[in-house]
Design an enzyme around this catalytic site. Structure first.
Site, mmCIF file in Angstrom:
data_model
loop_
_atom_site.group_PDB
_atom_site.id
_atom_site.type_symbol
_atom_site.label_atom_id
_atom_site.label_comp_id
_atom_site.label_asym_id
_atom_site.label_seq_id
_atom_site.Cartn_x
_atom_site.Cartn_y
_atom_site.Cartn_z
ATOM 1 N N TYR A 193 45.363 34.594 41.584
ATOM 2 C CA TYR A 193 45.580 34.878 40.167
ATOM 3 C C TYR A 193 46.983 35.429 39.908
ATOM 4 O O TYR A 193 47.570 35.164 38.859
ATOM 5 C CB TYR A 193 44.514 35.851 39.659
ATOM 6 C CG TYR A 193 43.196 35.175 39.377
ATOM 7 C CD1 TYR A 193 43.147 33.988 38.635
ATOM 8 C CD2 TYR A 193 41.983 35.706 39.822
ATOM 9 C CE1 TYR A 193 41.940 33.359 38.362
ATOM 10 C CE2 TYR A 193 40.775 35.090 39.555
ATOM 11 C CZ TYR A 193 40.751 33.921 38.825
ATOM 12 O OH TYR A 193 39.547 33.293 38.549
ATOM 13 N N TYR A 221 28.957 40.949 47.194
ATOM 14 C CA TYR A 221 30.218 41.613 46.838
ATOM 15 C C TYR A 221 30.059 43.087 47.206
ATOM 16 O O TYR A 221 29.862 43.949 46.360
ATOM 17 C CB TYR A 221 30.491 41.427 45.345
ATOM 18 C CG TYR A 221 31.935 41.672 44.925
ATOM 19 C CD1 TYR A 221 32.927 40.751 45.223
ATOM 20 C CD2 TYR A 221 32.279 42.812 44.199
ATOM 21 C CE1 TYR A 221 34.238 40.966 44.812
ATOM 22 C CE2 TYR A 221 33.592 43.032 43.784
ATOM 23 C CZ TYR A 221 34.561 42.104 44.091
ATOM 24 O OH TYR A 221 35.856 42.323 43.682
ATOM 25 N N TYR A 272 36.074 42.134 38.182
ATOM 26 C CA TYR A 272 35.014 41.157 38.446
ATOM 27 C C TYR A 272 33.684 41.733 37.969
ATOM 28 O O TYR A 272 33.448 42.944 38.083
ATOM 29 C CB TYR A 272 34.965 40.850 39.955
ATOM 30 C CG TYR A 272 33.989 39.767 40.338
ATOM 31 C CD1 TYR A 272 33.969 38.560 39.649
ATOM 32 C CD2 TYR A 272 33.090 39.951 41.380
ATOM 33 C CE1 TYR A 272 33.070 37.563 39.993
ATOM 34 C CE2 TYR A 272 32.187 38.956 41.734
ATOM 35 C CZ TYR A 272 32.188 37.762 41.033
ATOM 36 O OH TYR A 272 31.285 36.782 41.375
ATOM 37 N N LEU A 285 43.006 42.863 37.267
ATOM 38 C CA LEU A 285 41.959 41.841 37.405
ATOM 39 C C LEU A 285 40.691 42.488 37.918
ATOM 40 O O LEU A 285 40.731 43.195 38.930
ATOM 41 C CB LEU A 285 42.401 40.772 38.413
ATOM 42 C CG LEU A 285 43.266 39.605 37.983
ATOM 43 C CD1 LEU A 285 42.562 38.763 36.940
ATOM 44 C CD2 LEU A 285 44.604 40.047 37.445
ATOM 45 N N LEU A 299 37.445 32.132 41.675
ATOM 46 C CA LEU A 299 38.584 31.273 42.032
ATOM 47 C C LEU A 299 38.689 31.244 43.551
ATOM 48 O O LEU A 299 38.550 32.273 44.211
ATOM 49 C CB LEU A 299 39.878 31.857 41.440
ATOM 50 C CG LEU A 299 41.173 31.161 41.858
ATOM 51 C CD1 LEU A 299 41.324 29.824 41.134
ATOM 52 C CD2 LEU A 299 42.390 32.048 41.578
HETATM 53 P P1 NAD Z 1 44.762 36.901 46.320
HETATM 54 O O1 NAD Z 1 44.510 36.849 47.774
HETATM 55 O O2 NAD Z 1 45.693 35.885 45.737
HETATM 56 O O3 NAD Z 1 45.316 38.322 45.845
HETATM 57 C C1 NAD Z 1 45.020 39.536 46.456
HETATM 58 C C2 NAD Z 1 46.349 40.118 46.883
HETATM 59 O O4 NAD Z 1 46.224 41.495 47.222
HETATM 60 C C3 NAD Z 1 46.937 39.428 48.117
HETATM 61 O O5 NAD Z 1 48.215 38.923 47.779
HETATM 62 C C4 NAD Z 1 47.045 40.546 49.139
HETATM 63 O O6 NAD Z 1 48.150 40.410 49.973
HETATM 64 C C5 NAD Z 1 47.185 41.755 48.213
HETATM 65 N N1 NAD Z 1 46.909 43.055 48.817
HETATM 66 C C6 NAD Z 1 45.824 43.451 49.529
HETATM 67 N N2 NAD Z 1 45.955 44.737 49.893
HETATM 68 C C7 NAD Z 1 47.137 45.171 49.392
HETATM 69 C C8 NAD Z 1 47.844 46.413 49.444
HETATM 70 N N3 NAD Z 1 47.343 47.471 50.086
HETATM 71 N N4 NAD Z 1 49.042 46.509 48.821
HETATM 72 C C9 NAD Z 1 49.569 45.448 48.165
HETATM 73 N N5 NAD Z 1 48.947 44.256 48.086
HETATM 74 C C10 NAD Z 1 47.750 44.118 48.698
HETATM 75 O O7 NAD Z 1 43.319 36.821 45.646
HETATM 76 P P2 NAD Z 1 42.828 36.869 44.129
HETATM 77 O O8 NAD Z 1 41.388 36.477 44.211
HETATM 78 O O9 NAD Z 1 43.709 36.113 43.227
HETATM 79 O O10 NAD Z 1 42.873 38.417 43.775
HETATM 80 C C11 NAD Z 1 43.641 38.977 42.736
HETATM 81 C C12 NAD Z 1 42.776 39.895 41.888
HETATM 82 O O11 NAD Z 1 41.813 39.115 41.193
HETATM 83 C C13 NAD Z 1 41.987 40.931 42.695
HETATM 84 O O12 NAD Z 1 41.961 42.157 41.990
HETATM 85 C C14 NAD Z 1 40.599 40.326 42.714
HETATM 86 O O13 NAD Z 1 39.584 41.286 42.917
HETATM 87 C C15 NAD Z 1 40.560 39.736 41.330
HETATM 88 N N6 NAD Z 1 39.471 38.754 41.089
HETATM 89 C C16 NAD Z 1 39.358 37.644 41.864
HETATM 90 C C17 NAD Z 1 38.316 36.744 41.634
HETATM 91 C C18 NAD Z 1 38.168 35.492 42.475
HETATM 92 O O14 NAD Z 1 37.126 34.847 42.423
HETATM 93 N N7 NAD Z 1 39.177 35.113 43.228
HETATM 94 C C19 NAD Z 1 37.409 36.981 40.580
HETATM 95 C C20 NAD Z 1 37.563 38.114 39.800
HETATM 96 C C21 NAD Z 1 38.595 39.008 40.051
#
Ligand code: NAD
Length: 286
Positions: A16, A182, A172, A170, A220
């Site tokens: 995202y 989860y 969930y 972001l 996603l």
């Molecule tokens: P993503 O892997 O692209 O993003 C997560 C990022 O967090 C990664 O780039 C990772 O390197 C970084 N990260 C982890 N620990 C860290 C730290 N200590 N310091 C700095 N960066 C750190 O995955 P995503 O699913 O796009 O996640 C982005 C947001 O979206 C998150 O908050 C996730 O919970 C939320 N989200 C995702 C979904 C889904 O289905 N993918 C649904 C709802 C919400």
């Protein structure tokens, strides 16, 4: 002058954070990103070698420019917080100034001010364990990386944010409804993030005229989501049961974030905005 945005949590072109960066860039914002330290090398070299060029394409045909990539570990506020083993770790010792306070200091020195802060990061080391089997350390680590990281980023950035600025995180729906799988305190971490969105909207709004919102996104297939292990099932469930029976694209979340960060959303703060094809509104699956 165009707006300047810092997006924390971009390590590849699948998540995202990347999609939000693109939507903000398409709307004319200057893009800075914060990349988790252990993933910095691979992200920067992929960027340099053109591996992301196809996904850097904006609607007008130009390529998204990332003005600067900052290494970041959002679980540490300042160098005194960093344990010795992390300091000594090869993946960390290769870069510097990656605690929250140091990153904000660097952005301040490089650019002076910020308009948009995006928090697109989460981590829960025990996410695959049910809450009933989660350790104290696992639970606290989930809240530290996924919730307090936002408090800390906003706390440090808000003094250099321009009035009328906006921040977005972001979340969930597992924060408010039972989503088996989860685990590890991640559902708790998202509940904290949503509650903090309201309190911080009040505090940052009164003191700095900065808005604070969170997007409750649908499933996603990001790197983080694949690590949880049930993402394909959640995507299928959504396609089968949501009012809009299509797969959610990261771009749809990016566009909602660009709206929330823009003056079009100037009266929206403290909100949890669902960008999930409407799945949250269903009472039963049909
Ligand atoms: P993503 O892997 O692209 O993003 C997560 C990022 O967090 C990664 O780039 C990772 O390197 C970084 N990260 C982890 N620990 C860290 C730290 N200590 N310091 C700095 N960066 C750190 O995955 P995503 O699913 O796009 O996640 C982005 C947001 O979206 C998150 O908050 C996730 O919970 C939320 N989200 C995702 C979904 C889904 O289905 N993918 C649904 C709802 C919400």
């Amino acid at each position: 002058r165009g707006k300047r945005a810092f997006i924390a949590g971009v390590s590849d072109d699948n998540g995202y954070g990347w999609a939000i960066a693109k939507s903000l860039a398409a709307a004319g914002a200057e893009i800075l990103v914060g990349t988790w330290v252990p993933t910095l090398n691979i992200f920067e070299s992929s960027l340099r070698r053109g591996k992301f060029d196809e996904s850097r394409k904006l609607p007008d045909g130009s390529l998204m420019e990332i003005t600067k990539v900052y290494p970041l570990d959002a679980v540490y506020d300042n160098p005194e917080d960093v344990p010795e083993d992390v300091k000594a770790n090869k993946r960390y010792s290769g870069s510097s100034n990656w605690t929250v306070q140091e990153v904000v200091e660097a952005v301040k020195q490089d650019f002076g001010s910020l308009d948009i802060l995006v928090h697109s990061l989460a981590n829960g080391p025990e996410v695959s364990k049910p809450l009933l089997e989660t350790s104290r350390n696992g639970y606290l680590a989930a809240v530290s990386a996924s919730s307090y990281s936002f408090v800390s980023l906003l706390k440090h950035f808000v003094p250099i944010m321009n009035p009328g600025g906006a921040s977005i995180s972001l979340t969930y729906i597992a924060s408010e409804r039972i989503i088996p799988g989860y685990g590890g305190g991640m559902s708790s971490a998202k509940a904290a993030l949503e509650s903090d969105t309201r309190v911080l909207a009040f505090e940052a709004g009164r003191k700095h005229k900065v808005r604070v919102n969170t997007i409750s996104a649908g499933p996603l297939r990001s790197r983080a989501a694949k690590a949880i292990g049930f993402i394909d099932m959640m995507i299928d469930y959504s396609s089968a049961n949501a009012p809009l029976q299509k797969e959610l694209s990261a771009e749809e979340v990016g566009n909602a974030a660009a709206f929330l960060a823009s003056p079009l959303a100037s009266a929206i703060t403290g909100a949890v905005v669902y960008v999930d094809n409407g799945l949250n509104a269903m009472g039963v699956g049909v």
